[in-house]
Enzyme design. Structure first.
Site, mmCIF file in Angstrom:
data_model
loop_
_atom_site.group_PDB
_atom_site.id
_atom_site.type_symbol
_atom_site.label_atom_id
_atom_site.label_comp_id
_atom_site.label_asym_id
_atom_site.label_seq_id
_atom_site.Cartn_x
_atom_site.Cartn_y
_atom_site.Cartn_z
ATOM 1 N N ASP A 63 0.805 -1.222 0.000
ATOM 2 C CA ASP A 63 0.000 0.000 0.000
ATOM 3 C C ASP A 63 0.838 1.273 0.000
ATOM 4 O O ASP A 63 0.365 2.333 0.385
ATOM 5 C CB ASP A 63 -0.938 -0.003 1.208
ATOM 6 C CG ASP A 63 -0.198 -0.008 2.542
ATOM 7 O OD1 ASP A 63 1.042 -0.099 2.534
ATOM 8 O OD2 ASP A 63 -0.871 0.079 3.583
ATOM 9 N N CYS A 73 4.947 -0.518 2.407
ATOM 10 C CA CYS A 73 5.498 -1.864 2.616
ATOM 11 C C CYS A 73 6.879 -1.845 3.259
ATOM 12 O O CYS A 73 7.163 -2.685 4.111
ATOM 13 C CB CYS A 73 5.489 -2.679 1.331
ATOM 14 S SG CYS A 73 6.559 -2.060 0.020
ATOM 15 N N HIS A 110 8.699 -3.852 -3.832
ATOM 16 C CA HIS A 110 7.939 -4.367 -2.690
ATOM 17 C C HIS A 110 8.870 -5.032 -1.677
ATOM 18 O O HIS A 110 9.794 -5.751 -2.044
ATOM 19 C CB HIS A 110 6.880 -5.374 -3.138
ATOM 20 C CG HIS A 110 6.008 -5.836 -2.007
ATOM 21 N ND1 HIS A 110 5.122 -5.001 -1.366
ATOM 22 C CD2 HIS A 110 5.918 -7.032 -1.389
ATOM 23 C CE1 HIS A 110 4.513 -5.674 -0.401
ATOM 24 N NE2 HIS A 110 4.981 -6.905 -0.393
#
Length: 155
Positions: free
Chosen positions: A10, A13, A133
């Site tokens: 979101d 991370c 990520h």
């Protein structure tokens, strides 16, 4: 070592992974999703403050205008990276080790280490997936005085 905790992608991370990893490092259960989000946003704000505090030593490696960068980094949807990992290690006063999966050898390899001045034992471990990520990795339980003060909110 667990290969990831399923951290939400979101924009938080990196901060969620560090918060999650700090919790695991302290021998605590991971925070709930909502508390993790709150603590990640709190860490993000402290990281931005740390940039300002360490401006003389950090300004040179920030691309573009330093003040604009710090202001942008305070926004919850902005991704963090290496500079934020370094500042997180200073805020929490813990070492942080970043891993990446080595598909050739089906293993994890260390790609970066931050906060070596805080020791090398039991770092907060995060997994970088290579496409923006981060996830938290399981780590052994050791609590330091620095993480105890930050962890009080997690009880």
């Amino acid at each position: 070592m667990d290969l990831g905790s399923g951290i939400s992608g979101d924009g938080r991370c990196l901060f969620r992974s560090v918060v999650h990893g700090t919790c695991l490092r302290a021998g605590k259960h991971p925070p709930s999703e909502s508390l993790e989000k709150e603590l990640a946003d709190e860490l993000r704000d402290k990281v931005a403050d740390e940039f300002i505090k360490r401006r003389k030593e950090t300004e040179w490696f920030i691309e573009g205008d330093f003040d604009a960068y710090v202001m942008q980094m305070r926004q919850p949807h902005i991704w963090g990276g290496e500079p934020e990992l370094l500042m997180s290690s200073h805020v929490l006063q813990v070492p942080i080790t970043v891993y990446m999966r080595d598909k050739k050898f089906d293993s994890l390899k260390i790609i970066a280490e931050y906060g070596e001045e805080y020791g090398s034992e039991n770092p907060v471990r995060v997994l970088y997936h290579g496409y923006g990520h981060y996830d938290a990795l399981q780590s052994p339980s050791v609590t330091t005085p620095q993480t105890k003060s930050y962890m009080r909110r997690w009880k």
